[in-house]
Scaffold this active site. Sequence first.
Site, PDB file in Angstrom:
ATOM      1  CB  CYS A   1       5.195  12.241  -9.544  1.00  0.00           C
ATOM      2  SG  CYS A   1       6.725  12.040  -8.636  1.00  0.00           S
ATOM      3  CE1 TYR A   2       9.432   6.738 -14.540  1.00  0.00           C
ATOM      4  CE2 TYR A   2       7.304   6.495 -15.629  1.00  0.00           C
ATOM      5  CZ  TYR A   2       8.656   6.224 -15.575  1.00  0.00           C
ATOM      6  OH  TYR A   2       9.243   5.455 -16.545  1.00  0.00           O
TER       7      TYR A   2
ATOM      8  CG  HIS B   1       2.338  12.320  -5.627  1.00  0.00           C
ATOM      9  ND1 HIS B   1       1.978  11.285  -6.446  1.00  0.00           N
ATOM     10  CD2 HIS B   1       3.676  12.271  -5.507  1.00  0.00           C
ATOM     11  CE1 HIS B   1       3.051  10.610  -6.809  1.00  0.00           C
ATOM     12  NE2 HIS B   1       4.107  11.185  -6.254  1.00  0.00           N
TER      13      HIS B   1
ATOM     14  CE  LYS C   1     -17.285  -2.473   3.763  1.00  0.00           C
ATOM     15  NZ  LYS C   1     -17.310  -3.939   3.640  1.00  0.00           N
TER      16      LYS C   1
ATOM     17  N   GLY D   1     -24.880 -11.642   5.563  1.00  0.00           N
ATOM     18  CA  GLY D   1     -25.514 -10.581   6.334  1.00  0.00           C
ATOM     19  C   GLY D   1     -24.612  -9.365   6.447  1.00  0.00           C
ATOM     20  N   GLY D   2     -23.374  -9.492   5.973  1.00  0.00           N
ATOM     21  CA  GLY D   2     -22.461  -8.347   5.941  1.00  0.00           C
ATOM     22  C   GLY D   2     -22.857  -7.403   4.807  1.00  0.00           C
ATOM     23  CB  VAL D   3     -21.804  -3.909   4.032  1.00  0.00           C
ATOM     24  CG1 VAL D   3     -22.265  -2.823   3.085  1.00  0.00           C
ATOM     25  CG2 VAL D   3     -21.882  -3.435   5.459  1.00  0.00           C
ATOM     26  CG  ASP D   4     -18.555  -5.861   1.040  1.00  0.00           C
ATOM     27  OD1 ASP D   4     -19.010  -4.712   1.218  1.00  0.00           O
ATOM     28  OD2 ASP D   4     -17.385  -6.174   1.279  1.00  0.00           O
TER      29      ASP D   4
ATOM     30  CD  GLU E   1      -1.804  11.540  -6.627  1.00  0.00           C
ATOM     31  OE1 GLU E   1      -1.961  12.649  -7.171  1.00  0.00           O
ATOM     32  OE2 GLU E   1      -0.812  10.840  -6.827  1.00  0.00           O
TER      33      GLU E   1
ATOM     34  N   GLY F   1       5.308   6.932 -10.192  1.00  0.00           N
ATOM     35  CA  GLY F   1       5.879   5.586 -10.217  1.00  0.00           C
ATOM     36  C   GLY F   1       7.296   5.583  -9.665  1.00  0.00           C
TER      37      GLY F   1
ATOM     38  CB  SER G   1     -26.462  -7.292   2.513  1.00  0.00           C
ATOM     39  OG  SER G   1     -26.293  -8.099   3.643  1.00  0.00           O
TER      40      SER G   1
END
Length: 525
Positions: free
Chosen positions: A92-93, A182, A381, A236-239, A184, A65, A241
């Site tokens: 870290c923080y 970090h 995603k 018709g997009g991925v999400d 990650e 942070g 659908s």
Amino acid sequence: MTDHLIDPAASHEKLLIIDFGSQVTQLIARRLRELNVYCEIHPYQNVDDAFLAEFAPKAVIFSGGPCSVIDEGSPRPPEGVYDLGVPILGICYGQQVMMQGLGGLVERGHGTAEFGRAYVVPHGELELLQGWFEGDKEQVWMSHGDHVSKIAPGFEVYGTSPNAPYAITADVSRNFYAVQFHPEVHHTPNGAKLYENFVRMAGFSGDWTMGAYREQAIAAIREQVGDAHVICGLSGGVDSSVAAVLLHEAIGDQLTCVFVDHGLLRKNEAEEVVKMFRDNYHMKLIHADERDLFLGELDGQSDPETKRKIIGKLFIDVFQKYANEIEDAKFLAQGTLYPDVIESVSFSGGPSVTIKSHHNVGGLPEKMGLKLVEPLRELFKDEVRALGAELGLPQSFIGRHPFPGPGLAIRCPGEITRAKLEILREADAVFIDQIRKHGLYDDIWQAFVAILPVKTVGVMGDGRTYDYACALRAVTSVDGMTADYYPFEHDFLGETATRIINEVPGINRVTYDITSKPPGTIEWE
Ligand code: XMP
């Protein structure tokens, strides 16, 4: 939890990430997901002892942070977190807050700040570091001004860097671990190993799989919706659908999808979407053919913003008109994803929730008095794609390039006419076909053709032509925020230009757009 949230994780092993406002907290979640561990990020302000008792985490991570633990009023976890008896990892923080909270000392800079690449050397054996230090040091990413000057009682040092004598610390008896860097981020190349060791030591079995998610999400949708009706805007997009198929599996005919054809779709797109969902999945699907309405209102308009506004407004009107016909509708489904809902810590006024307003139905739930059902809100995603595959959606749907809500309107600078749209559809289909044939589709983030508002002179056979010029656009990107043009081979470009000019009447010149974003945008308008 608010009443519109489903909780597919209810019976999963859960890890709690307490967010102190780091820019990279999401990446911690990402690393854990890769290990099939379910986690939730909660801003520190929302985490008190009652929350901890209800959440019942199997382990806790304190994020980094931007604050200084030395400052009065700086963020703290609730003291009860140390009494939960579960492993804690401070980053870290998060390290500094842990040290201070448990009786250590943190001091300001004075030549001990570290930003960027650093190397940590080991200092004794620690299970958390298993598989690390294959060489004599590990590259890590540091970003700290303050530093721990005295570790808390019970802690030992297991790794040091030139400016962080307490780079890795642990109280093994209590399972508390704290690192200054970090793990990650990408620039800590073996950082994922640390998380892997941490969750193994915490006893996670890795039960967060797509198969499990599917079952639980279905149960949660059924519980939330009861016997009410749900409306889902299908593009018709991925999400949308994947959301539709999941909802359909959960509630069958209680779901009605609305697919709005605004006349700005790609070649065969409307037919493909309708066929897929109506014929293959047997969903109740309203195919709203509103081409005349949209193209009529767009007639004579050439200003990009005006076009977008017209389309946006009509979309809401049309969607509402069809949705009003659906009896007993109490819910609106949205394909909101996890990165859109992560609560981020705002230091200017308490925690804030950022929720992407759906491009096409923003504001509708309130207007229509509908509650939201968001079955993908726990997923990234690529996890949505994995869920789509799990649900049996064909790869051709799951792996599709993004397509904007305003459709071909923003790929047709200047006036939009039916004739130009027809030419554009054909040219776009040839370009995408070329990309697929050459095996490039999955390497490219988005590709399309824009038809330019200019006619140029050419010669074909023995005759003069006077036809439209078009631009090919293909970009690489991670999130659409920045992008670079795709470096096609010249042969590919030449072959594609020839095919478009030969196969698409109305185009006699092809150009390739080599603008990056910034300064350009991906779309032409
Ligand atoms: P730009 O052109 O802003 O596009 O670089 C970035 C990404 O967003 C898509 N895009 C949209 N998607 N509604 C959408 O659903 C919109 O109004 C819209 N405008 C741009 C674009 O296709 C690209 O993927």
